[in-house]
Design a protein around this motif. Structure first.
Motif, PDB file in Angstrom:
ATOM      1  N   VAL A 189       1.066  -0.999  -0.089  1.00 23.89           N
ATOM      2  CA  VAL A 189       0.086   0.036  -0.075  1.00 23.89           C
ATOM      3  C   VAL A 189       0.703   1.105  -0.146  1.00 23.89           C
ATOM      4  O   VAL A 189       1.826   1.260   0.877  1.00 23.89           O
ATOM      5  N   LEU A 190       0.712   2.290  -1.009  1.00 24.05           N
ATOM      6  CA  LEU A 190       1.581   3.243  -1.171  1.00 24.05           C
ATOM      7  C   LEU A 190       1.064   4.222   0.166  1.00 24.05           C
ATOM      8  O   LEU A 190       0.074   4.692   0.381  1.00 24.05           O
ATOM      9  N   PRO A 191       2.090   4.852   0.796  1.00 25.06           N
ATOM     10  CA  PRO A 191       1.895   5.574   2.116  1.00 25.06           C
ATOM     11  C   PRO A 191       1.104   7.200   1.713  1.00 25.06           C
ATOM     12  O   PRO A 191       1.635   7.941   2.142  1.00 25.06           O
ATOM     13  N   ILE A 192       0.294   7.231   0.828  1.00 24.58           N
ATOM     14  CA  ILE A 192      -0.258   8.716   0.287  1.00 24.58           C
ATOM     15  C   ILE A 192      -0.850   9.364   1.566  1.00 24.58           C
ATOM     16  O   ILE A 192      -1.945   8.749   2.228  1.00 24.58           O
ATOM     17  N   ILE A 193      -0.567  10.497   1.714  1.00 22.46           N
ATOM     18  CA  ILE A 193      -0.939  11.237   2.569  1.00 22.46           C
ATOM     19  C   ILE A 193      -2.219  12.093   2.618  1.00 22.46           C
ATOM     20  O   ILE A 193      -2.921  12.531   3.330  1.00 22.46           O
ATOM     21  N   ASP A 194      -2.490  12.284   1.082  1.00 22.34           N
ATOM     22  CA  ASP A 194      -3.583  13.117   0.729  1.00 22.34           C
ATOM     23  C   ASP A 194      -4.808  12.084   1.027  1.00 22.34           C
ATOM     24  O   ASP A 194      -5.015  10.572   0.989  1.00 22.34           O
ATOM     25  N   PRO A 195      -6.134  12.811   1.685  1.00 20.23           N
ATOM     26  CA  PRO A 195      -7.285  11.742   1.804  1.00 20.23           C
ATOM     27  C   PRO A 195      -8.015  11.448   0.949  1.00 20.23           C
ATOM     28  O   PRO A 195      -8.119  12.132  -0.049  1.00 20.23           O
ATOM     29  N   LEU A 196      -7.830  10.065   0.734  1.00 17.82           N
ATOM     30  CA  LEU A 196      -8.685   9.577  -0.475  1.00 17.82           C
ATOM     31  C   LEU A 196     -10.128   9.229  -0.378  1.00 17.82           C
ATOM     32  O   LEU A 196     -10.574   9.286   1.062  1.00 17.82           O
ATOM     33  N   PRO A 197     -11.030   9.508  -1.170  1.00 16.34           N
ATOM     34  CA  PRO A 197     -12.450   9.354  -1.104  1.00 16.34           C
ATOM     35  C   PRO A 197     -12.866   7.911  -0.771  1.00 16.34           C
ATOM     36  O   PRO A 197     -12.189   7.180  -1.350  1.00 16.34           O
ATOM     37  N   PRO A 198     -13.979   7.715   0.144  1.00 18.24           N
ATOM     38  CA  PRO A 198     -14.471   6.412   0.409  1.00 18.24           C
ATOM     39  C   PRO A 198     -15.170   6.005  -0.680  1.00 18.24           C
ATOM     40  O   PRO A 198     -15.373   6.822  -1.819  1.00 18.24           O
ATOM     41  N   ILE A 199     -15.317   4.626  -0.477  1.00 15.11           N
ATOM     42  CA  ILE A 199     -16.192   3.949  -1.705  1.00 15.11           C
ATOM     43  C   ILE A 199     -17.534   3.559  -1.068  1.00 15.11           C
ATOM     44  O   ILE A 199     -17.625   2.873  -0.003  1.00 15.11           O
ATOM     45  N   ALA A 200     -18.501   3.855  -1.610  1.00 12.83           N
ATOM     46  CA  ALA A 200     -20.073   3.478  -1.074  1.00 12.83           C
ATOM     47  C   ALA A 200     -20.312   2.177  -1.927  1.00 12.83           C
ATOM     48  O   ALA A 200     -20.336   2.238  -3.155  1.00 12.83           O
ATOM     49  N   ILE A 201     -20.629   0.996  -1.045  1.00 17.42           N
ATOM     50  CA  ILE A 201     -21.012  -0.265  -1.773  1.00 17.42           C
ATOM     51  C   ILE A 201     -22.677  -0.336  -1.454  1.00 17.42           C
ATOM     52  O   ILE A 201     -22.748  -0.118  -0.352  1.00 17.42           O
ATOM     53  N   GLY A 202     -23.319  -0.409  -2.685  1.00 13.45           N
ATOM     54  CA  GLY A 202     -24.888  -0.313  -2.470  1.00 13.45           C
ATOM     55  C   GLY A 202     -25.328  -1.589  -3.082  1.00 13.45           C
ATOM     56  O   GLY A 202     -25.058  -2.455  -3.848  1.00 13.45           O
ATOM     57  N   VAL A 203     -26.701  -1.463  -2.985  1.00 10.05           N
ATOM     58  CA  VAL A 203     -27.514  -2.848  -3.287  1.00 10.05           C
ATOM     59  C   VAL A 203     -28.616  -2.030  -4.342  1.00 10.05           C
ATOM     60  O   VAL A 203     -29.316  -1.146  -4.016  1.00 10.05           O
TER      61      VAL A 203
END
Length: 298
Positions: A257-271
């Motif tokens: 895992v690259l140690p990126i300090i920028d906050p990455l967007p979360p992923i929404a998993i839906g139905v």
């Protein structure tokens, strides 16, 4: 129109020949041809063209095919509802599941489902929306669990969020960019991208623009998780993956895992379900089990 006529027509459309369709339905060619002729007579149009290479659908046949798939699917669901009332634990369910959910939550949910419905028939495919949503529309899937942009869904579908997952950027362990800490350092990297507009990598590339960065141009489209995983381990390509996937040894092995300090967007998993079609008992039970497992773990 009768049920057996529509089944005969759909089998011919799928198989591409009278002989193959008859074989798939365990009918004689004469019986299948009769059912098809009766359907054409009832509708007053020709549905198929017979050629030396098989059969082709006419314009009328192409239009009927989508409706017929929905009708047959709904009749199957009605039969399953009655069968479930007569004998609990039976039925059928067909679902598309995103790889992240399949590897994180599905096994426990499936065990719980089997305790409640030990004799149900189950079918799973990977939940990439480009393939899954057309099958949901035609009725061959009961519901879809995937990364979906709700605003882009057609009005015929209903949606609810199942859970959220954090995205991380991964590469092979000895990758020259493995110590990168900012997105700016990854602009010129080669990215593996699921071409679906809802994919986690697509969302991340959009995030570059939101951060005022150039959007990466070296992009390889790859909708297959297995192929993407092989390329991640054996090339200089990088990708964004849901973090829970890396908890599985065969996924995380050889990757970092690259140690990126920028906050990455979360992923929404839906139905996603069809608005005009209630779930069968088997599909409802499986969805309940998935919700119970995700609520307990997230």
């Amino acid at each position: 129109m009768k049920y057996h006529q529509l089944k005969a027509f759909l089998s011919v459309a799928e198989q591409g020949s009278i002989r193959a369709a008859a074989r798939s339905l365990h009918l004689s060619q004469a019986a299948l041809t009769k059912a098809l002729k009766e359907l054409e007579t009832d509708l007053g149009v020709s549905l198929v063209l017979r050629t030396t290479r098989g059969v082709q659908l006419t314009a009328y046949g192409l239009r009927l095919r989508t409706r017929a798939q929905m009708i047959v699917s709904e009749m199957r669901r009605a039969e399953e509802d009655i069968a479930h009332l007569r004998s609990a634990g039976t039925g059928k369910v067909a679902v598309a599941i995103t790889p992240t959910t399949a590897m994180s939550f599905l096994p426990a949910a499936y065990r719980a489902f089997r305790k409640r419905m030990p004799h149900a028939q189950v079918s799973f495919i990977e939940g990439f929306t480009g393939v899954a949503l057309p099958r949901l529309r035609e009725g061959s899937l009961d519901f879809v669990v995937a990364v979906v942009v709700e605003e882009q869904l057609a009005p015929e579908f209903d949606y609810f969020e199942l859970y959220r997952s954090q995205s991380v950027i991964v590469a092979r362990q000895d990758h020259p960019l493995s110590r990168s800490t900012t997105l700016a350092e990854l602009v010129d990297a080669e990215w593996l991208l699921n071409p679906s507009p809802e994919s986690s990598t697509r969302r991340l590339l959009d995030f570059f623009s939101e951060q005022g960065l150039p959007v990466p141009q070296r992009v390889v489209e790859c909708p297959s998780f297995v192929i993407a995983h092989a390329l991640l381990r054996g090339s200089d390509a990088i990708a964004a993956l849901p973090e829970p996937l890396l908890d599985h040894p065969w996924v995380g092995d050889g990757l970092t895992v690259l140690p990126i300090i920028d906050p990455l967007p979360p992923i929404a998993i839906g139905v996603v379900t069809r608005r005009d079609s209630p779930l069968t008992p088997a599909a409802s039970v499986l969805l309940d089990c998935l919700q119970e497992v995700t609520r307990a773990r997230v």
